[in-house]
Design a protein around this motif. Structure first.
Motif, PDB file in Angstrom:
ATOM      1  N   GLN A  71      65.392  53.047  56.108  1.00 33.37           N
ATOM      2  CA  GLN A  71      66.567  52.247  56.459  1.00 33.37           C
ATOM      3  C   GLN A  71      67.516  52.100  55.267  1.00 33.37           C
ATOM      4  OE1 GLN A  71      64.561  48.725  57.850  1.00 33.37           O
ATOM      5  NE2 GLN A  71      64.325  49.529  59.949  1.00 33.37           N
ATOM      6  N   LYS A  72      66.926  51.991  54.054  1.00 32.86           N
ATOM      7  CA  LYS A  72      67.759  51.909  52.859  1.00 32.86           C
ATOM      8  C   LYS A  72      68.496  53.223  52.624  1.00 32.86           C
ATOM      9  CE  LYS A  72      64.890  48.503  50.426  1.00 32.86           C
ATOM     10  NZ  LYS A  72      63.953  48.281  49.285  1.00 32.86           N
ATOM     11  N   LEU A  73      67.805  54.329  52.842  1.00 31.42           N
ATOM     12  CA  LEU A  73      68.425  55.647  52.656  1.00 31.42           C
ATOM     13  C   LEU A  73      69.544  55.870  53.670  1.00 31.42           C
ATOM     14  CD1 LEU A  73      65.264  57.864  51.975  1.00 31.42           C
ATOM     15  CD2 LEU A  73      67.094  57.342  50.362  1.00 31.42           C
ATOM     16  N   GLU A  74      69.312  55.428  54.897  1.00 34.78           N
ATOM     17  CA  GLU A  74      70.338  55.582  55.938  1.00 34.78           C
ATOM     18  C   GLU A  74      71.560  54.701  55.663  1.00 34.78           C
ATOM     19  OE1 GLU A  74      67.638  56.808  59.826  1.00 34.78           O
ATOM     20  OE2 GLU A  74      68.024  54.698  59.410  1.00 34.78           O
ATOM     21  N   GLY A  75      71.349  53.681  54.859  1.00 36.14           N
ATOM     22  CA  GLY A  75      72.461  52.776  54.553  1.00 36.14           C
ATOM     23  C   GLY A  75      73.206  53.118  53.271  1.00 36.14           C
ATOM     24  N   LEU A  76      72.880  54.267  52.652  1.00 34.34           N
ATOM     25  CA  LEU A  76      73.565  54.646  51.407  1.00 34.34           C
ATOM     26  C   LEU A  76      75.039  54.949  51.662  1.00 34.34           C
ATOM     27  CD1 LEU A  76      70.976  57.071  49.720  1.00 34.34           C
ATOM     28  CD2 LEU A  76      71.457  54.694  49.101  1.00 34.34           C
ATOM     29  N   ASN A  77      75.865  54.684  50.655  1.00 35.06           N
ATOM     30  CA  ASN A  77      77.289  55.041  50.782  1.00 35.06           C
ATOM     31  C   ASN A  77      77.454  56.554  50.619  1.00 35.06           C
ATOM     32  OD1 ASN A  77      77.484  55.702  47.940  1.00 35.06           O
ATOM     33  ND2 ASN A  77      77.502  53.489  47.540  1.00 35.06           N
ATOM     34  N   SER A  78      78.616  57.064  50.937  1.00 40.04           N
ATOM     35  CA  SER A  78      78.851  58.511  50.965  1.00 40.04           C
ATOM     36  C   SER A  78      78.637  59.156  49.597  1.00 40.04           C
ATOM     37  CB  SER A  78      80.271  58.798  51.452  1.00 40.04           C
ATOM     38  OG  SER A  78      81.219  58.166  50.602  1.00 40.04           O
ATOM     39  N   GLU A  79      79.010  58.474  48.522  1.00 38.91           N
ATOM     40  CA  GLU A  79      78.861  59.043  47.181  1.00 38.91           C
ATOM     41  C   GLU A  79      77.390  59.209  46.809  1.00 38.91           C
ATOM     42  OE1 GLU A  79      80.169  58.051  42.546  1.00 38.91           O
ATOM     43  OE2 GLU A  79      80.983  56.862  44.214  1.00 38.91           O
ATOM     44  N   ASP A  80      76.621  58.149  47.036  1.00 44.40           N
ATOM     45  CA  ASP A  80      75.179  58.224  46.744  1.00 44.40           C
ATOM     46  C   ASP A  80      74.493  59.236  47.658  1.00 44.40           C
ATOM     47  OD1 ASP A  80      75.363  56.366  44.740  1.00 44.40           O
ATOM     48  OD2 ASP A  80      74.945  54.658  46.050  1.00 44.40           O
ATOM     49  N   ARG A  81      74.943  59.257  48.925  1.00 45.97           N
ATOM     50  CA  ARG A  81      74.355  60.183  49.890  1.00 45.97           C
ATOM     51  C   ARG A  81      74.569  61.635  49.462  1.00 45.97           C
ATOM     52  NH1 ARG A  81      70.559  59.744  53.435  1.00 45.97           N
ATOM     53  NH2 ARG A  81      69.884  61.504  52.181  1.00 45.97           N
ATOM     54  N   GLU A  82      75.772  61.948  48.976  1.00 43.99           N
ATOM     55  CA  GLU A  82      76.104  63.310  48.544  1.00 43.99           C
ATOM     56  C   GLU A  82      75.300  63.694  47.299  1.00 43.99           C
ATOM     57  OE1 GLU A  82      77.345  66.988  48.584  1.00 43.99           O
ATOM     58  OE2 GLU A  82      77.725  65.508  50.187  1.00 43.99           O
ATOM     59  N   LEU A  83      75.088  62.730  46.403  1.00 42.35           N
ATOM     60  CA  LEU A  83      74.292  62.999  45.201  1.00 42.35           C
ATOM     61  C   LEU A  83      72.859  63.356  45.580  1.00 42.35           C
ATOM     62  CD1 LEU A  83      73.941  63.037  42.135  1.00 42.35           C
ATOM     63  CD2 LEU A  83      73.542  60.565  42.219  1.00 42.35           C
ATOM     64  N   VAL A  84      72.278  62.577  46.489  1.00 41.54           N
ATOM     65  CA  VAL A  84      70.905  62.837  46.962  1.00 41.54           C
ATOM     66  C   VAL A  84      70.834  64.193  47.661  1.00 41.54           C
ATOM     67  CG1 VAL A  84      69.121  62.092  48.591  1.00 41.54           C
ATOM     68  CG2 VAL A  84      70.263  60.413  47.140  1.00 41.54           C
TER      69      VAL A  84
END
Length: 387
Positions: A71-84
């Motif tokens: 749930q925390k991963l699904e709630g990441l913002n776009s910048e953090d999501r792109e880094l991951v």
């Protein structure tokens, strides 16, 4: 007499009562032992249920934390999501490259690879030497054939000269015998007829002189030719022996290199050397890829820890789920199903434990001695009787 009879009649009745009493006591003792055995099993079950409850509770909490991490991963913002995602894609690409290397079929045997690795510094130099030796060996073989044919020709020539010399000897003997016979004939004719045999004598002498001159000249030429032929033959034999020695030394050097590199030609060694270099390059690339994979794994874990995940390390084994929403849904569904099963098992375990505790409670209420017995029994198992 009647008294004793009466006594004997009463004895079986008394004996039966005593037997019934003894049987009742035995039955009561057996029941008590059976009850204790059942209570011991109940205590064992309580202990097992307690331990299992701890394990189930820990696993239930871990699964719940895992779901919370998703749930925390699904709630990441776009910048953090792109880094991951970027780190995940790099790890997957490197992992696929490593898998391709593992599945690749070697064109060189392990024994040959290890052998070449042992003589890696010598191979380039030995390849040049082997090429020269193989070419030299081919040239030497041609020289050997030529010298062998020359030696054979000279032997034939020498034989012809010796044969000619024998022929001249035969001619000389024949001429001498013929001359003697002619002289005898001429003398006989002269003695019988008194004919003048001067001319025949002169002709015979002339023939002998001509034959002698021919034999002398031819014999001299034959001796000269034989001497020259023997000189050439000796030279040819000397060269042939020298070339044979060179051939043996060259062959020994080649055989040593062939044995050293487990090959039968310079061409084969050249092929294996190219394959070895390619394998080594792939191996170095694999090691580099492995190091890079470990580096990006650490980077990914460190970034995931920043998002306060309960278990950041587990996601290096769930890379596809980080990139693909459908894969993540499958992981979530499996976790929800797993958590529900854990919950059901916890409830079943608690019910079983409650049932066992009720039986134990019932047994302890029968008398104080049972309560002490059960308390001691549970104490040995590390569980206190608090009821």
């Amino acid at each position: 007499m009647g008294f004793w009879k009466k006594k004997n009649l009463e004895k079986p009745e008394e004996q039966r009562e005593e037997n019934e009493l003894a049987a009742a006591q035995i039955a009561e003792a057996d029941y008590s032992e059976l009850k204790k055995s059942f209570i011991e099993e109940s205590c064992e079950q309580v202990v097992e249920s307690t331990l299992q409850a701890q394990e189930l509770k820990a696993e239930f909490q871990a699964v719940t934390a895992y779901i919370s991490d998703i749930q925390k991963l699904e709630g990441l913002n776009s910048e953090d999501r792109e880094l991951v995602n970027d780190l995940t894609r790099k790890i997957l690409t490197l992992s696929k490259d490593r898998e391709r290397y593992k599945k690749g079929i070697r064109k060189i045997k392990d024994t040959q690879y290890l052998n070449l690795a042992k003589f890696e510094e010598d191979v380039p130099r030995d390849l040049k030497k082997m090429k020269y030796w193989e070419e030299y060996s081919s040239n030497i073989q041609n020289d050997l054939k030529y010298l062998e044919s020359e030696r054979t020709a000279l032997l034939h020539q020498k034989g012809d000269v010796e044969e000619n010399q024998k022929t001249l000897g035969t001619i000389g003997i024949t001429t001498t015998v013929l001359s003697v016979l002619l002289f005898l004939v001429f003398l006989w004719i002269n003695s019988k007829t008194n004919a003048n045999m001067q001319l025949p004598f002169m002709l015979t002498v002339t023939m002998d002189a001509a034959a002698a001159a021919y034999i002398f000249l031819r014999s001299r030429d034959n001796k000269k030719e034989k001497a020259e032929t023997e000189k050439k033959l000796n030279r040819a034999i000397l060269l042939l022996n020298k070339v044979k020695i060179k051939y043996v030394n060259n062959t020994n050097a080649l055989d040593y290199c062939y044995a050293k590199y487990l090959v039968d030609s310079q061409e084969k060694l050249g092929f294996l050397w190219e394959q070895y270099k390619k394998e080594k390059e792939d191996e170095n690339q694999y090691k580099l890829s492995k190091d890079q994979t470990e580096y990006y794994n650490r980077e990914l874990i460190n970034h995931l820890k920043e998002y306060r995940l309960a278990d950041a390390k587990i996601w290096v084994h769930q890379l596809e789920a980080l990139l693909d929403g459908a894969e993540m849904e499958k992981v979530k569904e499996a976790l929800f199903e797993r958590r529900q099963k854990l919950k059901d098992r916890i409830e079943q375990n608690n019910l079983l434990k409650e049932k066992c505790m009720e039986e134990i409670e019932k047994f302890t209420k029968e008398n104080e001695e049972n309560k002490i017995y059960v308390a001691e029994l549970l104490k040995k198992k590390g569980i206190a009787l608090d009821r």
